[in-house]
Design a protein around this motif. Sequence first.
Motif, PDB file in Angstrom:
ATOM      1  N   LEU A 257       0.865  -1.184   0.000  1.00  0.00           N
ATOM      2  CA  LEU A 257       0.000   0.000   0.000  1.00  0.00           C
ATOM      3  C   LEU A 257       0.900   1.231   0.000  1.00  0.00           C
ATOM      4  O   LEU A 257       1.727   1.405   0.909  1.00  0.00           O
ATOM      5  CB  LEU A 257      -0.890   0.005   1.253  1.00  0.00           C
ATOM      6  CG  LEU A 257      -1.706   1.279   1.476  1.00  0.00           C
ATOM      7  CD1 LEU A 257      -2.780   1.440   0.402  1.00  0.00           C
ATOM      8  CD2 LEU A 257      -2.381   1.255   2.861  1.00  0.00           C
TER       9      LEU A 257
ATOM     10  N   MET B 275       0.983   5.161   0.213  1.00  0.00           N
ATOM     11  CA  MET B 275       0.345   6.463   0.458  1.00  0.00           C
ATOM     12  C   MET B 275       1.427   7.538   0.574  1.00  0.00           C
ATOM     13  O   MET B 275       1.355   8.593  -0.043  1.00  0.00           O
ATOM     14  CB  MET B 275      -0.442   6.429   1.780  1.00  0.00           C
ATOM     15  CG  MET B 275      -1.509   5.365   1.845  1.00  0.00           C
ATOM     16  SD  MET B 275      -2.292   5.276   3.476  1.00  0.00           S
ATOM     17  CE  MET B 275      -1.074   4.399   4.418  1.00  0.00           C
ATOM     18  N   THR B 276       2.428   7.271   1.423  1.00  0.00           N
ATOM     19  CA  THR B 276       3.414   8.279   1.795  1.00  0.00           C
ATOM     20  C   THR B 276       4.313   8.686   0.623  1.00  0.00           C
ATOM     21  O   THR B 276       4.700   7.848  -0.196  1.00  0.00           O
ATOM     22  CB  THR B 276       4.295   7.731   2.942  1.00  0.00           C
ATOM     23  OG1 THR B 276       3.430   7.248   3.971  1.00  0.00           O
ATOM     24  CG2 THR B 276       5.221   8.785   3.505  1.00  0.00           C
TER      25      THR B 276
ATOM     26  N   GLY C 238       3.514  12.781   4.478  1.00  0.00           N
ATOM     27  CA  GLY C 238       3.239  11.536   5.197  1.00  0.00           C
ATOM     28  C   GLY C 238       1.995  11.691   6.052  1.00  0.00           C
ATOM     29  O   GLY C 238       0.908  11.236   5.693  1.00  0.00           O
ATOM     30  N   SER C 239       2.149  12.436   7.165  1.00  0.00           N
ATOM     31  CA  SER C 239       0.979  12.663   8.032  1.00  0.00           C
ATOM     32  C   SER C 239      -0.110  13.408   7.270  1.00  0.00           C
ATOM     33  O   SER C 239      -1.300  13.105   7.402  1.00  0.00           O
ATOM     34  CB  SER C 239       1.392  13.504   9.249  1.00  0.00           C
ATOM     35  OG  SER C 239       2.424  12.874   9.953  1.00  0.00           O
TER      36      SER C 239
ATOM     37  N   PHE D 294       9.082   4.974   1.666  1.00  0.00           N
ATOM     38  CA  PHE D 294       8.858   4.161   2.881  1.00  0.00           C
ATOM     39  C   PHE D 294       7.815   3.069   2.645  1.00  0.00           C
ATOM     40  O   PHE D 294       7.046   2.761   3.555  1.00  0.00           O
ATOM     41  CB  PHE D 294       8.370   5.018   4.067  1.00  0.00           C
ATOM     42  CG  PHE D 294       9.213   6.219   4.403  1.00  0.00           C
ATOM     43  CD1 PHE D 294      10.588   6.169   4.385  1.00  0.00           C
ATOM     44  CD2 PHE D 294       8.603   7.416   4.781  1.00  0.00           C
ATOM     45  CE1 PHE D 294      11.355   7.278   4.726  1.00  0.00           C
ATOM     46  CE2 PHE D 294       9.348   8.530   5.123  1.00  0.00           C
ATOM     47  CZ  PHE D 294      10.738   8.466   5.086  1.00  0.00           C
TER      48      PHE D 294
ATOM     49  N   SER E 151       6.388  -0.349   2.630  1.00  0.00           N
ATOM     50  CA  SER E 151       6.676  -1.692   3.145  1.00  0.00           C
ATOM     51  C   SER E 151       6.323  -2.732   2.092  1.00  0.00           C
ATOM     52  O   SER E 151       5.255  -2.646   1.473  1.00  0.00           O
ATOM     53  CB  SER E 151       5.847  -1.971   4.398  1.00  0.00           C
ATOM     54  OG  SER E 151       6.105  -1.014   5.381  1.00  0.00           O
TER      55      SER E 151
ATOM     56  N   VAL F 165       9.471   1.742  14.939  1.00  0.00           N
ATOM     57  CA  VAL F 165       8.635   2.301  13.856  1.00  0.00           C
ATOM     58  C   VAL F 165       7.136   2.169  14.148  1.00  0.00           C
ATOM     59  O   VAL F 165       6.313   2.836  13.521  1.00  0.00           O
ATOM     60  CB  VAL F 165       9.025   1.667  12.493  1.00  0.00           C
ATOM     61  CG1 VAL F 165       8.392   0.289  12.290  1.00  0.00           C
ATOM     62  CG2 VAL F 165       8.633   2.590  11.347  1.00  0.00           C
TER      63      VAL F 165
ATOM     64  N   ILE G 186       5.633   5.294  14.620  1.00  0.00           N
ATOM     65  CA  ILE G 186       5.719   6.233  13.484  1.00  0.00           C
ATOM     66  C   ILE G 186       4.750   5.862  12.367  1.00  0.00           C
ATOM     67  O   ILE G 186       4.009   6.716  11.869  1.00  0.00           O
ATOM     68  CB  ILE G 186       7.179   6.267  12.937  1.00  0.00           C
ATOM     69  CG1 ILE G 186       8.117   6.807  14.018  1.00  0.00           C
ATOM     70  CG2 ILE G 186       7.247   7.090  11.663  1.00  0.00           C
ATOM     71  CD1 ILE G 186       9.588   6.697  13.682  1.00  0.00           C
ATOM     72  N   TYR G 187       4.772   4.561  11.952  1.00  0.00           N
ATOM     73  CA  TYR G 187       3.928   4.276  10.771  1.00  0.00           C
ATOM     74  C   TYR G 187       2.481   3.959  11.173  1.00  0.00           C
ATOM     75  O   TYR G 187       2.161   3.860  12.346  1.00  0.00           O
ATOM     76  CB  TYR G 187       4.540   3.244   9.833  1.00  0.00           C
ATOM     77  CG  TYR G 187       4.717   1.817  10.284  1.00  0.00           C
ATOM     78  CD1 TYR G 187       3.972   1.221  11.276  1.00  0.00           C
ATOM     79  CD2 TYR G 187       5.670   1.017   9.632  1.00  0.00           C
ATOM     80  CE1 TYR G 187       4.147  -0.109  11.626  1.00  0.00           C
ATOM     81  CE2 TYR G 187       5.859  -0.312   9.982  1.00  0.00           C
ATOM     82  CZ  TYR G 187       5.094  -0.868  10.961  1.00  0.00           C
ATOM     83  OH  TYR G 187       5.277  -2.174  11.304  1.00  0.00           O
TER      84      TYR G 187
ATOM     85  N   THR H 236       1.453   8.596  12.806  1.00  0.00           N
ATOM     86  CA  THR H 236       2.324   8.722  13.986  1.00  0.00           C
ATOM     87  C   THR H 236       1.478   8.787  15.261  1.00  0.00           C
ATOM     88  O   THR H 236       0.287   9.106  15.206  1.00  0.00           O
ATOM     89  CB  THR H 236       3.188  10.003  13.917  1.00  0.00           C
ATOM     90  OG1 THR H 236       2.313  11.146  13.998  1.00  0.00           O
ATOM     91  CG2 THR H 236       4.019  10.076  12.646  1.00  0.00           C
TER      92      THR H 236
ATOM     93  N   GLU I  92       1.534  10.992  17.409  1.00  0.00           N
ATOM     94  CA  GLU I  92       1.027  12.365  17.588  1.00  0.00           C
ATOM     95  C   GLU I  92      -0.287  12.533  16.822  1.00  0.00           C
ATOM     96  O   GLU I  92      -1.250  13.110  17.323  1.00  0.00           O
ATOM     97  CB  GLU I  92       2.055  13.402  17.095  1.00  0.00           C
ATOM     98  CG  GLU I  92       3.320  13.491  17.936  1.00  0.00           C
ATOM     99  CD  GLU I  92       4.263  12.318  17.726  1.00  0.00           C
ATOM    100  OE1 GLU I  92       4.329  11.790  16.594  1.00  0.00           O
ATOM    101  OE2 GLU I  92       4.932  11.903  18.697  1.00  0.00           O
TER     102      GLU I  92
END
Length: 387
Positions: free
Chosen positions: A128, A130-131, A136-137, A161, A163, A364, A367-368, A371, A373
Motif C-alpha cells: 500500500l 500512500m506516503t 506523510g501525516s 517508505f 513496506s 517504527v 511512526i507508521y 504517527t 502524535e
Amino acid sequence: MEREIYDEDHEAFRKVVKEFLKRYATEAKRTQWDADGEIDRETMLAAGAQGLIGLSVPEEFGGAGMLQDYRFRAVVNEEIVGAGLGSLAGAFGIQDDLAVPYIVHMGTQEQKQKWLPGMATGEILGALAMTEPGAGSDLRGIRTTAKKADGGYIVNGAKTFISSGKTADIVVTFVKTGEGNRPDAFSLLILEDGMAGFDHGKKLQKMGFHGWDTAELSFVDVFVPDENLIGGKEGLGFIQLMMNLPLERLSIGVAAAAAGEAAFVWSRDYTLSREAFGQRVADFQNTRFRLADMATTVDVLWTYIDRAMMLYKDKKLTAEEAAKVKFWATDREAELLDIGVQLHGGYGYITEYPIARAYLDARVHRIYGGTNEIMRDIVSRQIVGKR
Ligand SMILES: Cc1cc2nc3c(=O)[nH]c(=O)nc-3n(C[C@H](O)[C@H](O)[C@H](O)COP(=O)(O)OP(=O)(O)OC[C@H]3O[C@@H](n4cnc5c(N)ncnc54)[C@H](O)[C@@H]3O)c2cc1C
C-alpha cells in the motif's frame, strides 16, 4: 490473566502456525532474510499453502473467509512475533491487513477475481503506497497525479517508505485524480509490477525489521487501465483509506501487544537462567518488581486489545477507538521492550538476541500507520472538537 477470546478453532490454528514456523522459519532462514533485506517468495508461497495469509480473502476466491474476525490474524502475529521473527510478521501483515482488504471490501467483482486467488496463495504479493517524500501525516498534500487518458490513467510521481514495496507484485497507490485537496480529489489505483515507467526503486536501509523490504517507488508516465481503479469509481480514494485505517491501526496494536508479551517472556526466562552475585538475576528485588510490572502491563494490554478485536468483529471499532489502541499499545510496547533490554544486560544490546531485534523493530510502530502524535490528535478532536 487468562484471555477469553479464543476457542478451540483458534488453538487448532495456532498449532498450524507453530508447525509452519518449525519447518519454514528456522534461524538460518531468519539470517538469510536479514541479509537479503526481504522475505523470500518460497516462504510466502508456503504460508499461502498452509493458510497463514489471505485470511480475509473470501472462500470463493481461495481464502479463509475471515472478513471481520481478526482473531486468526492475531494468532499468526502472536506466534511469529513471539518466535522473534518480526520481519516475517510484518510481511504477512502488509499482505493481509494493508493490501488484501482494499480488494476484498472495496474492489469490483472483476478485481476480486483477478487478484484475490493469487493473494491467498502468495503468488501475488501486495503493498500500500500512500506516503511520499514530501507528505506523510498530511496525506492530502500528496503530489502523485493520475491524469485521465483514453482507457485509463497516466500516473506520475513518487512514493517512499513503502513496506514490501520492492517485493510487491501489485501496489495499491494513493493518487490525485482531481484538483485541490478536497477528499474527492483522490483515488486508489492498482499499479502492477512490470508496467512501463513503474520503478520499485531501492530498498531503504532501516534501523529494524531488517528482513522486510521497504522501498521508494517512482512513476514516470505509467499507463494504468481503468480496470485498476479500486471500486471502479473515481474520487473515492480518501474515503477508502479512512475505511481501512481502523484495521491497520488495530493490527499494529496487536503486533505491539505480541512484542510486549514476548519481551516479558524472554526477560523472565533470561533472568531465571542468568546468575550474578551468587544468585539468579530474577531473585534481585528490582528484577522481580520489573517482571511484576511487565506481567501486569501485558495483561492490561491484551484485555484492551482483545476488546478492540471484538469491537472490530462487530463492525464497531471507530477511527477514534482504533487511534487510541494504536498509540497506547505501541507506547506500552516501547516501555516493555526497554525494560526487557535492561534486564538482559549487555546481551540485550546484541542483535543475536530476539529482545534486541524486537526493540529496534518496535521503534517504527510509533511512526507508521499514522504517527502517535496524529493518533492523539484524532482522539483529542473527539474530546475538544477542532476549530
Ligand atoms: C519502516 C517504515 C515503513 C512504512 N511503511 C509504509 C507503507 O507501507 N505505506 C505507506 O504509505 N507509508 C509507510 N510508511 C510511512 C509512514 O506512515 C510515515 O512515515 C508516517 O505516517 C509519518 O509521515 P512522515 O514520515 O512524512 O512524517 P511527517 O508527517 O513529516 O511528521 C514529522 C513529525 O511531525 C509530526 N507531526 C506531523 N503533523 C502533525 C500534527 N498535525 N500534529 C502534531 N505533530 C505532527 C509527526 O508526528 C512527526 O513527529 C512507513 C514508514 C516507515 C519508517
